[in-house]
Design a protein around this motif. Structure first.
Motif, short mmCIF file in Angstrom:
data_model
loop_
_atom_site.label_atom_id
_atom_site.label_comp_id
_atom_site.label_asym_id
_atom_site.label_seq_id
_atom_site.Cartn_x
_atom_site.Cartn_y
_atom_site.Cartn_z
N ASN A 8 0.80 -1.22 0.00
CA ASN A 8 0.00 0.00 0.00
C ASN A 8 0.84 1.27 0.00
O ASN A 8 0.31 2.37 -0.17
CB ASN A 8 -0.95 0.01 1.20
CG ASN A 8 -2.09 -0.98 1.05
OD1 ASN A 8 -2.41 -1.42 -0.06
ND2 ASN A 8 -2.70 -1.37 2.15
N GLN A 9 2.14 1.14 0.19
CA GLN A 9 3.03 2.29 0.13
C GLN A 9 3.44 2.64 -1.30
O GLN A 9 3.92 3.74 -1.56
CB GLN A 9 4.31 2.03 0.93
CG GLN A 9 4.11 1.85 2.41
CD GLN A 9 5.44 1.62 3.10
OE1 GLN A 9 6.30 2.50 3.14
NE2 GLN A 9 5.62 0.43 3.64
N PHE A 10 3.28 1.69 -2.22
CA PHE A 10 3.79 1.89 -3.56
C PHE A 10 3.05 3.02 -4.27
O PHE A 10 1.81 3.09 -4.25
CB PHE A 10 3.65 0.61 -4.40
CG PHE A 10 4.47 -0.54 -3.88
CD1 PHE A 10 5.64 -0.32 -3.16
CD2 PHE A 10 4.09 -1.84 -4.11
CE1 PHE A 10 6.40 -1.37 -2.68
CE2 PHE A 10 4.83 -2.91 -3.64
CZ PHE A 10 5.99 -2.67 -2.93
N ILE A 15 -10.38 -2.26 8.18
CA ILE A 15 -10.46 -0.95 8.84
C ILE A 15 -9.08 -0.47 9.24
O ILE A 15 -8.71 0.70 9.02
CB ILE A 15 -11.39 -1.03 10.07
CG1 ILE A 15 -12.82 -1.36 9.62
CG2 ILE A 15 -11.36 0.27 10.85
CD1 ILE A 15 -13.75 -1.73 10.77
N LEU A 16 -8.27 -1.36 9.82
CA LEU A 16 -6.95 -0.98 10.28
C LEU A 16 -6.02 -0.67 9.11
O LEU A 16 -5.17 0.23 9.20
CB LEU A 16 -6.35 -2.09 11.15
CG LEU A 16 -7.05 -2.28 12.49
CD1 LEU A 16 -6.57 -3.55 13.18
CD2 LEU A 16 -6.83 -1.07 13.40
N LEU A 17 -6.16 -1.37 8.00
CA LEU A 17 -5.39 -1.05 6.81
C LEU A 17 -5.80 0.32 6.26
O LEU A 17 -4.96 1.07 5.77
CB LEU A 17 -5.57 -2.12 5.74
CG LEU A 17 -4.76 -3.41 5.95
CD1 LEU A 17 -5.19 -4.49 4.96
CD2 LEU A 17 -3.26 -3.13 5.78
N TRP A 18 -7.09 0.63 6.36
CA TRP A 18 -7.57 1.95 5.93
C TRP A 18 -6.90 3.05 6.74
O TRP A 18 -6.50 4.08 6.19
CB TRP A 18 -9.08 2.01 6.09
CG TRP A 18 -9.66 3.38 5.84
CD1 TRP A 18 -9.97 3.93 4.63
CD2 TRP A 18 -9.99 4.37 6.83
NE1 TRP A 18 -10.47 5.20 4.80
CE2 TRP A 18 -10.49 5.50 6.15
CE3 TRP A 18 -9.90 4.41 8.22
CZ2 TRP A 18 -10.90 6.66 6.80
CZ3 TRP A 18 -10.31 5.56 8.88
CH2 TRP A 18 -10.81 6.67 8.18
N ARG A 19 -6.73 2.83 8.03
CA ARG A 19 -6.11 3.83 8.89
C ARG A 19 -4.66 4.09 8.51
O ARG A 19 -4.12 5.17 8.75
CB ARG A 19 -6.18 3.39 10.36
CG ARG A 19 -7.58 3.37 10.95
CD ARG A 19 -7.56 2.76 12.34
NE ARG A 19 -6.68 3.49 13.24
CZ ARG A 19 -7.07 4.51 14.00
NH1 ARG A 19 -8.34 4.90 13.97
NH2 ARG A 19 -6.22 5.12 14.79
N ASP A 20 -4.02 3.10 7.89
CA ASP A 20 -2.60 3.21 7.54
C ASP A 20 -2.39 3.84 6.16
O ASP A 20 -1.24 4.10 5.78
CB ASP A 20 -1.97 1.81 7.57
CG ASP A 20 -0.46 1.85 7.46
OD1 ASP A 20 0.18 2.33 8.41
OD2 ASP A 20 0.07 1.42 6.42
N LEU A 21 -3.46 4.09 5.41
CA LEU A 21 -3.33 4.63 4.06
C LEU A 21 -3.06 6.13 4.08
O LEU A 21 -3.24 6.80 5.09
CB LEU A 21 -4.62 4.35 3.27
CG LEU A 21 -4.97 2.89 3.00
CD1 LEU A 21 -6.35 2.80 2.36
CD2 LEU A 21 -3.93 2.21 2.13
N GLY A 22 -2.65 6.64 2.90
CA GLY A 22 -2.48 8.07 2.74
C GLY A 22 -3.83 8.78 2.76
O GLY A 22 -4.88 8.15 2.61
#
Length: 376
Positions: free
Chosen positions: A239-241, A275-282
């Motif tokens: 998800n950082q790419f 949900i937790l992955l959403w929190r880590d997004l830009g």
């Protein structure tokens, strides 16, 4: 009739406002993202062979590891290897792998000598460093039956211009309500990931069955700063790419299924993981996904409110919901057929309306939990 219809208070208009907002947002995301998957050009069936390292980190898998490794090592593919990292197994897993490595030169293995809080990420990092080839794919030890041409199809589905190839992954069909719920949740997670990633916004909810160049992992320093995020692993890296071409393979040819015992805890974990992955997004991707989720909430809330307050005008406010439902029916039916995932069709039609509510409930629980821990 017209004067009577338009002569109403703000509260009376609220249902129509929510319905219209939900309707417009839903169409925006359906045609702007999801329906793009139908127009993806299929790669020509050429003999595209790229050397591939199949990576796996395992722990206490003595009962099924031999069967899976045999299926991987007997692939009809000219150049590949299988790299296994044992995460401090306490059974005979490591012994079985060691015996097989003497017989199969393509099999490489290593192990962690002690358990840590983030040993799974350490095992993945070790596997990536040990991989001989640039193109790698992680496979879960829960993976069900693999046919002998899996790697060939995996390579053929990924175009030469793609940096990452996302392929379908779900659980094997088993009896039980939570097996069905988990499979529906993973189907929609894949659908969202494929739609956004194909539009140029990397979004991943899975780490297995993703073919990628391992250099991408090292370019972003791997798990640096994310070692303590126990809810996800390589998804945090993917998800950082930015400015990387992601190709989603919406076909059953590269599909993998996982054989797992599923219950309520596993379903809740899947919802919480999203949900937790959403929190880590830009910020931008986070905002888009928030609007995507709110579109369904607005549509359902507006329709429900109007059923209570405006039932006499049902012909006015029913057609937007019917249109959205028909578009959703077409999309889900088509994609499920392509993925050979037909047994969750009816469940998927209902889940699209309740998933925003489920997500909102668990988001609130996570938020309250984090706030309480903040002061402890």
């Amino acid at each position: 009739m017209a004067p009577d219809f338009f002569d109403r208070t703000l509260l009376q208009w609220s249902g129509y406002v929510m319905l219209l907002a939900g309707f417009q947002l839903t169409l925006l995301f359906q045609f702007g993202f999801y329906f793009r998957l139908f127009f993806r050009k299929k790669n020509p069936q050429v003999n595209r062979f790229r050397p591939i390292s199949v990576l796996m980190n395992i722990r206490n898998e003595e009962e099924r590891i031999e069967k899976l490794l045999l299926q991987l090592l007997q692939q009809d593919y000219p150049e590949f290897e299988v790299v296994v990292v044992d995460d401090f197994s306490e059974d005979a897993t490591l012994t079985i792998i060691g015996v097989m490595a003497r017989k199969y030169p393509r099999l490489k293995f290593s192990s962690l000598r002690q358990e840590t809080r983030f040993s799974e990420k350490l095992a993945m990092n070790l596997a990536l460093k040990a991989a001989t080839y640039d193109w790698v794919v992680f496979v879960s030890p829960e993976t069900d039956t693999l046919d002998a041409h899996f790697l060939q199809r995996l390579s053929e589905q990924a175009s030469d211009s793609a940096d990452i190839s996302l392929n379908y992954l779900n659980y094997s069909a088993r009896p039980g309500l939570y097996n069905r719920l988990c499979r529906v949740e993973r189907f929609f997670a894949f659908l969202s990931s494929a739609a956004y990633s194909s539009a140029g916004l990397s979004l991943f909810y899975q780490q297995s069955n993703v073919l990628f160049n391992k250099q991408l992992y090292f370019e972003v320093d791997g798990f640096r700063g994310k070692m303590n995020a126990h809810f996800a692993h390589l998804e945090l890296v993917f998800n950082q790419f930015v400015q990387k071409k992601v190709e989603a393979s919406v076909t059953s040819e590269t599909r993998l299924s996982e054989n797992a015992s599923l219950g309520k805890p596993e379903f809740i974990d899947l919802v919480r993981k999203r949900i937790l992955l959403w929190r880590d997004l830009g910020v931008f991707k986070k905002l888009l996904l928030l609007m995507d989720g709110l579109s369904g909430i607005f549509l359902v809330a507006g329709f429900g409110w109007l059923l209570v307050t405006e039932i006499q005008n049902w012909m006015v406010f029913t057609w937007p919901v019917l249109l959205v439902w028909l578009l959703h029916l077409f999309m889900v039916k088509t994609l499920l057929n392509r993925l050979n995932e037909r047994k969750i069709f009816l469940s998927s039609l209902m889940y699209v309306f309740v998933s925003p509510v489920i997500g909102l409930y668990h988001w609130a629980r996570i938020y309250i939990h984090l706030q309480r821990n903040k002061w402890n």
